[in-house]
Design an enzyme around this catalytic site. Structure first.
Site, PDB file in Angstrom:
ATOM      1  N   HIS A  97       0.813  -1.213   0.000  1.00 16.32           N
ATOM      2  CA  HIS A  97       0.000   0.000   0.000  1.00 16.32           C
ATOM      3  C   HIS A  97       0.850   1.268   0.000  1.00 16.32           C
ATOM      4  CE1 HIS A  97       0.375  -0.107   4.530  1.00 16.32           C
ATOM      5  NE2 HIS A  97       0.410   1.202   4.351  1.00 16.32           N
ATOM      6  N   ASP A 127       0.181  -7.655   1.686  1.00 12.20           N
ATOM      7  CA  ASP A 127       0.573  -6.240   1.665  1.00 12.20           C
ATOM      8  C   ASP A 127       2.090  -6.087   1.648  1.00 12.20           C
ATOM      9  OD1 ASP A 127       0.171  -3.554   1.484  1.00 12.20           O
ATOM     10  OD2 ASP A 127      -0.256  -3.238   3.608  1.00 12.20           O
ATOM     11  N   SER A 200       4.661   2.535   7.830  1.00 13.12           N
ATOM     12  CA  SER A 200       4.277   1.389   7.010  1.00 13.12           C
ATOM     13  C   SER A 200       5.433   0.936   6.128  1.00 13.12           C
ATOM     14  CB  SER A 200       3.085   1.742   6.120  1.00 13.12           C
ATOM     15  OG  SER A 200       1.923   1.910   6.884  1.00 13.12           O
TER      16      SER A 200
END
Length: 465
Positions: A97, A127, A200
């Site tokens: 992402h 992911d 992230s």
């Protein structure tokens, strides 16, 4: 004895470090900041209208010319994230992402230099994304550790680029393991180390400086860290990275069955000793069908690994090489059988499930014992409910909302094809199966229910009328 045991455990436990500084200094050069740039279409909608002769006419004409022939010009959007180098030749791991949809990916290294990156491959299911940069010199990198050896309470350290503030370090402990959020292959480490937006894709380190997780998500009511962060376990990530590096895509094993957990009432209905394993609700065309598996089988072990539940089985199958022939032990009507099945590839399987349809009325017959109003399948009902030719059963016309059947999820439009692991096509046959289960001392009966082509087993208690 208690004192000796306590001393023994203390000898093997690692205490809180006096400082994380040495560890942070050693591994920081392998952690990177990631900036992505994406072209976003111009705004759509009605344009401003200025009356002819207005003093603003020239201003708006100049503005629209700058916006392009349609009055809309594309815009550039940027986003920030984190990652880490896993090899001296420039492979970098991050979250999917973070880079999804990016036109350009720029990597900023701890030492201050920047390099453009190319996308090697992604896996939206976990992911994870793999990038590659070309550098003149060997890059500093970190190694993956074994996430399975991490224990709740172990110290961990997160690194990344929180809120775009640049390189940052936070520390905490492993709060929980084997967390699942929403994905089929989820295996998250939960930590209270501060993780925020921008973290992230960054690494979660153990105290040996090994990556045991990739920071992916947080649970937060306000968008900031409240001490509940999630990192995808390294033992999942390494398999994905190896496949992305070799093939540019993932290649997961595929068994080809629909399964559900064995609950206590299902175990009782099948006379199983324990509520574990994976109950096969359907076997469409594929590897399992070719290997002889049938609906109603309970998968007890797969390739030598004992099956606890469906989540574990799905992950075990996915981690098995495509094309490998494995031994699958099933419980079939109380007997143990071993099947040999050659796995297919998950990504090539057909996952389409037809949608359910509303149920028209057609001479329903009530069966109050289990709270259902039923009707035999006709050609018209079969077409309406998308039931394949050759499958018989009973259409559920309505469900008593006070009955256990409603609580277990049965609804109008469902189709019951089996009861007590025997095919049924009339209400009388269902009544016979219920009576037989009662005569055998069973407290429940197992029904095979199809909804829009998707089958599942439901165990209903045999309450008296």
């Amino acid at each position: 004895m208690v004192l000796i045991l306590s001393q023994s455990l203390m000898a093997h436990a690692r205490g809180a470090p006096e400082s994380f500084a040495d560890l942070a200094q050693r591994i920081s050069p392998a952690v990177v900041n990631i900036t992505t740039t994406t072209t976003v279409a111009g705004r759509t909608g009605p344009q401003g209208i200025v009356p002819e002769g207005s003093p603003f006419e020239d201003f708006f004409r100049d503005f629209q010319e700058r916006q392009g022939p349609n009055g809309q010009s594309p815009r550039r959007s940027s986003a920030l994230g984190s990652g880490f180098v896993i090899s001296e030749d420039g492979y970098i791991v991050t979250n999917n992402h973070v880079i999804e949809g990016a036109d350009e990916i720029q990597i900023e290294f701890f030492e201050g230099f920047e390099l453009p990156a190319e996308l090697v491959g992604t896996d939206p299911n976990t992911d994870i994304a793999l990038l590659k940069v070309e550098a003149d010199n060997a890059l500093k990198y970190v190694n993956f550790g074994d996430s399975n050896t991490s224990r709740v309470g172990d110290w961990v350290m997160a690194m990344g680029n929180p809120l775009g503030q640049g390189f940052s370090v936070s520390a905490g402990i492993v709060s929980a393991r084997n967390r699942a959020l929403s994905g089929t292959y989820d295996d998250y480490i939960q930590t209270d180390a501060a993780i925020n937006r921008g973290n992230s894709g960054g690494p979660l380190f153990n105290m040996d400086g090994e990556v045991i997780g990739v920071n992916t998500a947080i649970l937060s009511p306000n968008g900031g860290s409240i001490g509940i962060g999630f990192s995808m376990a390294s033992n999942v990530v390494t398999r994905v990275v190896d496949q992305l590096k070799e093939f540019g895509e993932t290649r997961r094993g595929w068994l080809g069955v629909r399964i559900q957990d064995v609950t206590e009432d299902v175990a009782e209905a099948l006379a199983l000793a324990d509520a574990k394993g994976a109950l096969v609700s359907d076997v469409p065309e594929g590897p399992a069908m070719e290997g002889g598996m049938k609906a109603g089988d309970v998968i007890m072990s797969f390739d030598g690994v004992e099956v606890e539940d469906t989540r574990q089985l799905v992950r075990t199958v996915a981690n098995t090489p495509v094309g490998k022939t494995v031994r699958v032990v099933v419980n079939r009507e109380g007997e143990t059988q071993t099947l040999k099945i050659t796995l297919g590839r998950r990504e090539e399987s057909d996952n389409a499930i037809p949608a359910s349809a509303d149920m028209p009325a057609d001479e329903p017959q009530e069966m109050e014992a289990i709270g259902l109003t039923l009707a035999p399948l006709t050609d018209e009902l079969r077409e309406e409910l998308q039931v394949p030719a050759g499958i018989d059963g009973l259409a559920v016309m309505s469900v008593d909302e006070t009955a256990e059947a409603f609580e277990k999820g049965l609804r109008a439009g469902d189709v019951i094809t089996e009861a007590g692991q025997s095919a049924i096509s009339t209400v009388g046959e269902l009544e016979d199966r219920v009576a037989e289960a009662g005569d055998e001392g069973r407290k429940s009966i197992l029904l095979l229910v199809r909804r829009g082509g998707d089958p599942r087993f439901v165990a209903l208690g045999l309450g008296s009328e």
